[in-house]
Design an enzyme around this catalytic site. Structure first.
Site, PDB file in Angstrom:
ATOM      1  N   HIS A   1       0.794  -1.230   0.000  1.00 32.67           N
ATOM      2  CA  HIS A   1       0.000   0.000   0.000  1.00 32.67           C
ATOM      3  C   HIS A   1       0.823   1.275   0.000  1.00 32.67           C
ATOM      4  CE1 HIS A   1      -4.077  -1.677   0.590  1.00 32.67           C
ATOM      5  NE2 HIS A   1      -3.445  -2.662   1.186  1.00 32.67           N
TER       6      HIS A   1
ATOM      7  N   THR B   1      -7.921   7.132  -2.156  1.00 30.76           N
ATOM      8  CA  THR B   1      -9.314   6.706  -2.320  1.00 30.76           C
ATOM      9  C   THR B   1     -10.241   7.900  -2.135  1.00 30.76           C
ATOM     10  OG1 THR B   1      -9.301   6.029  -0.003  1.00 30.76           O
ATOM     11  CG2 THR B   1      -9.028   4.299  -1.658  1.00 30.76           C
TER      12      THR B   1
ATOM     13  N   LYS C   1     -13.975   9.069  -3.987  1.00 32.64           N
ATOM     14  CA  LYS C   1     -15.212   9.481  -3.287  1.00 32.64           C
ATOM     15  C   LYS C   1     -15.698  10.821  -3.833  1.00 32.64           C
ATOM     16  CE  LYS C   1     -13.210   7.481   0.921  1.00 32.64           C
ATOM     17  NZ  LYS C   1     -12.476   7.878   2.144  1.00 32.64           N
TER      18      LYS C   1
HETATM   19  C1  LIG Z   1     -11.175   8.074   2.356  1.00 35.17           C
HETATM   20  C2  LIG Z   1     -10.633   8.479   3.666  1.00 35.17           C
HETATM   21  C3  LIG Z   1      -9.248   8.622   3.834  1.00 35.17           C
HETATM   22  C4  LIG Z   1      -8.259   8.448   2.697  1.00 35.17           C
HETATM   23  O1  LIG Z   1      -8.160   9.649   1.991  1.00 35.17           O
HETATM   24  P1  LIG Z   1      -6.981   9.916   0.930  1.00 35.17           P
HETATM   25  O2  LIG Z   1      -7.393  11.214   0.319  1.00 35.17           O
HETATM   26  O3  LIG Z   1      -7.033   8.798  -0.059  1.00 35.17           O
HETATM   27  O4  LIG Z   1      -5.728   9.988   1.690  1.00 35.17           O
HETATM   28  C5  LIG Z   1      -8.767   8.994   5.069  1.00 35.17           C
HETATM   29  N1  LIG Z   1      -9.600   9.212   6.097  1.00 35.17           N
HETATM   30  C6  LIG Z   1     -10.937   9.095   5.974  1.00 35.17           C
HETATM   31  C7  LIG Z   1     -11.810   9.354   7.154  1.00 35.17           C
HETATM   32  C8  LIG Z   1     -11.502   8.729   4.756  1.00 35.17           C
HETATM   33  O5  LIG Z   1     -12.832   8.591   4.650  1.00 35.17           O
END
Ligand SMILES: *Cc1c(COP(=O)(O)O)cnc(C)c1O
Length: 721
Positions: free
Chosen positions: A268, A564, A568
């Protein structure tokens, strides 16, 4: 039904839902990804279960006091957890310390573990419910308890009450708290204890259940797949070997065959500071039998390497599981796994061609890519009901179970009234966030401004600093010309810094200090506002992401394995402002450059600088007056208090040559931000871009990711799907 029953009592189910505490059992993207995977496995009808530690305290709660991050314990179990079921009858014993006695009977060595400290692993099961398919999988969380009863403790210790309590506490410490470091490794013995505790409990329970159902371990590797999610559970390799050899009496070769056909590993991150290495001495005294097995694995592996690469010491020591007094967890995971994967195309290519190139040459067949995904049922359907209803009104509800159906939205991208509906949903979500910010922070923001959102763990490589510098430049320009024609903007930040990560905490302080200055400056006529929302977690993400116009994904190219958050946002119709890093590259492949804002160095350019030098931060400082001004403002009292407050940030850029190319990418970032400003003025065109993003977001559902894992890594037959 619950909703209706409660509404008769004038109680809103959503309100009740919000009383429940997030299970903050992970640090950031990695843990959240696992949660998305569990949801998708259940919804796709795959018998996949999660395994973790039932931390008494989850990720710390962040408060901002005087602009500084303050950490408070996250006592998430305080009011109980209605979803968990304690299953003491399924407890296991995990053995720490002690010594190994070798006993030879009929010419066969047996390894007897003596004088160990037994720790009880007690499972708490939480249901993972599939979407309208009557399938319920399990997340099994392990709690560490003393194997001795309270009564035993008092009698064994001859009434030495204090010692008994100390002992109990030392046992329970194993599942007491989540380590709050995201993407950095801390060689703490308690952390190694947690890793082995979790791995041993999980594997013992899998093997026990399999034997109970099938009478023996026959076909184990064909029926069971165990996934090593990052290197933290890499001890699965020697632990499964231990169970098979010591407890199930398999020979080494047969055990190795089963192990290496059962396990697979996902990498990862390639950040060097995240790569786990355990010193032999520490490892050996805590896990004597596991150490023997790791040594044997290493011995056999390096012998085979010697045959293949005779005399090539450098190569062999790079590939070895043990070298320079350390056990290298990545190497252990790769050697013991059937497959190894990265989490976005570019990341997997960097693994194969750079970071793990020697392993790739040795085992090309092991390596493959599985681009991450997120569950659209949480991050679109649940988090954004307004947009979800708009989508379903247009294309029906099939997208909920088959997210690539979202492509049908493309039919409507030139439809004026549909564009308007998309804009209305966004405005609605922005108004909810506006109210929240007014209620919680007493800050009035302009609902019609661009909501520019940067939310993720605070880390130098994620470059929150570059965003801050752009705001400082904008502010400097507005001070020079208060009539500067810019589209009003609200800059929204959220994210936790690891408690020991001083630079990241200084960045939080800088954001808040700048926010105070800008938000209270009457001269700039409310054209820009800055807000840092405290305690970023999934609940907050569900409110912030649907309200975003711009998704900041600006990591130094090559550093963010996938991301990720980017996915979203895309699902919720925010436009990505980002580098060609991680899954941003694949988002670009889907929507095209014309539907996002790409800037900055490419991964190969960054890597070229790392390998060959040639970047000088001072050079940028001396040739870009904006940069010079901003950096000077960090240390010259511009912020009207302690002028040395931001010296560390200044030094990280100029003293340590700006490891993450913030200054190098600054001008390209500012230009692209101006383009955002310009494009936002054409609302019709902007809405069309949003629709394009939503329509193409289906492949970033974790349903797609999980079906790829199921087919290509876990090799689940079609009949199981
Ligand atoms: C999706 C998510 C992350 C990961 O975010 P990145 O922008 O990919 O680093 C971290 N914390 C929370 C609470 C999330 O929902």
């Amino acid at each position: 039904m619950a909703k209706e029953a409660l509404s008769e009592l004038d109680i809103d189910l959503d309100m009740i839902e919000h009383i429940e505490h997030d299970a903050g059992l992970g640090n950031g993207g990695l843990g959240r990804l696992a949660a998305c995977f569990l949801e998708s496995m259940a919804s796709l009808g795959i018998a996949g279960h999660g395994c973790g530690i039932r931390y008494k305290y989850g990720l710390f709660e962040q408060k901002i006091i005087n602009g500084f991050q303050v950490e408070l314990p996250d006592n998430w179990l305080k009011n109980g957890n209605v979803w968990e079921i304690r299953k003491s009858d399924k407890s296991v014993v995990v053995k720490f310390g002690g010594n190994i006695r070798i006993q030879t009977t009929n010419g066969k060595d047996e390894f007897i573990h003596e004088n160990y400290e037994p720790i009880l692993g007690v499972p708490y099961d939480m249901p993972v419910i599939g979407y309208k398919n009557e399938i319920v999988n399990t997340l099994r969380l392990w709690s560490a308890e003393s194997e001795k009863s309270d009564f035993d403790l008092s009698s064994f210790n001859k009434g030495d009450y204090q010692k008994a309590v100390e002992y109990k506490n030392s046992v329970e410490a194993i599942s007491q708290i989540l380590y709050p470091d995201d993407s950095s490794y801390e060689g703490k013995i308690l952390r190694l204890k947690q890793q082995y505790f979790f791995v041993s409990s999980g594997l013992q329970s899998i093997v026990r259940r399999y034997k109970k159902k099938n009478g023996s371990l026959e076909n184990f590797a064909e029926k069971i797949a165990v996934h090593i999610n990052d290197t933290h559970p890499a001890l699965c390799v020697p632990e499964l070997m231990r169970i098979l050899i010591d407890e199930e009496h398999f020979g080494w070769d047969e055990a190795w065959d089963i192990t290496t056909n059962t396990l697979s590993y996902t990498n990862h991150t390639i950040l060097p500071e995240a790569l786990e290495k355990w010193p032999i001495d520490l490892f050996k005294s805590l896990l004597p039998r596991i150490y023997m097995i790791v040594e044997e694995i290493n011995e056999r592996f390096t012998k085979s390497l010697w045959d293949k690469y005779p005399g090539n010491w450098d190569l062999i020591s790079d590939l070895a599981v043990i070298s320079n007094g350390n056990i290298k967890m990545v190497n252990l995971a790769i050697v013991g796994s059937k497959y190894v994967n990265g989490v976005a195309k570019i990341h997997t290519e960097i693994l194969k061609n750079k970071v793990m190139n020697n392993f790739y040459n040795l085992y090309p067949h092991k390596f493959n890519n599985k681009t991450n995904g997120v569950t659209h049922r949480r991050f679109l359907l649940k988090a954004n009901p307004k947009l979800s209803n708009t989508i379903s009104d247009a294309i029906g509800t099939k997208w909920i179970e088959k997210p690539t159906e979202l492509m049908k939205l493309l039919k409507f991208k030139d439809d004026q009234s549909f564009r308007e509906k998309i804009a209305i949903a966004k405005r609605y979500n922005k108004s909810i966030l506006t109210k929240y910010i007014k209620d919680e922070y007493n800050l009035v923001i302009d609902e019609t401004s661009i909501f520019d959102v940067h939310i993720k763990r605070i880390h130098a490589y994620k470059r929150q600093l570059m965003n801050v510098f752009h705001i400082m430049d904008l502010y400097n320009r507005l001070k020079e010309n208060p009539n500067l024609d810019i589209t009003p903007r609200t800059f929204i930040f959220a994210g936790k810094a690891a408690p020991g990560y001083v630079l990241a905490k200084d960045i939080i302080k800088l954001i808040n200090t700048l926010a105070f200055k800008v938000n209270n400056d009457k001269l700039i006529k409310d054209k820009i506002k800055i807000i840092f929302i405290e305690n970023y977690n999934v609940t907050l993400a569900e409110m912030l992401i649907p309200a975003a116009d711009i998704s900041e994904q600006i990591s130094t190219a090559s550093k963010e394995a996938s991301g990720t958050g980017n996915m979203k946002f895309m699902m919720n119709g925010a436009l990505t402002l980002g580098t060609l890093d991680g899954a941003n590259v694949e988002i670009k492949d889907e929507v095209g450059y014309e539907n996002m804002f790409i800037f900055g160095l490419k991964a190969d350019e960054v890597i070229h600088y790392y390998d060959n030098g040639g970047y000088n931060a001072w050079h940028v400082y001396n040739h870009d007056y904006r940069i010079k001004k901003i950096l000077n403002q960090l240390v010259d009292g511009f912020f009207e208090h302690e002028p040395e407050e931001f010296r560390l940030i200044y030094d990280s850029l100029l003293g340590h040559n700006d490891e993450f190319f913030v200054l190098k990418d600054f001008s390209s970032y500012v230009d692209t931000q101006s383009l955002v400003d310009e494009k936002y003025r054409d609302k019709q065109r902007w809405n069309k871009m949003c629709i394009n993003n939503i329509a193409h977001s289906g492949i970033f559902s974790s349903d797609r990711t999980i079906s790829e894992y199921a087919k290509q890594i876990w090799e689940i037959n079609d009949k199981w799907l």
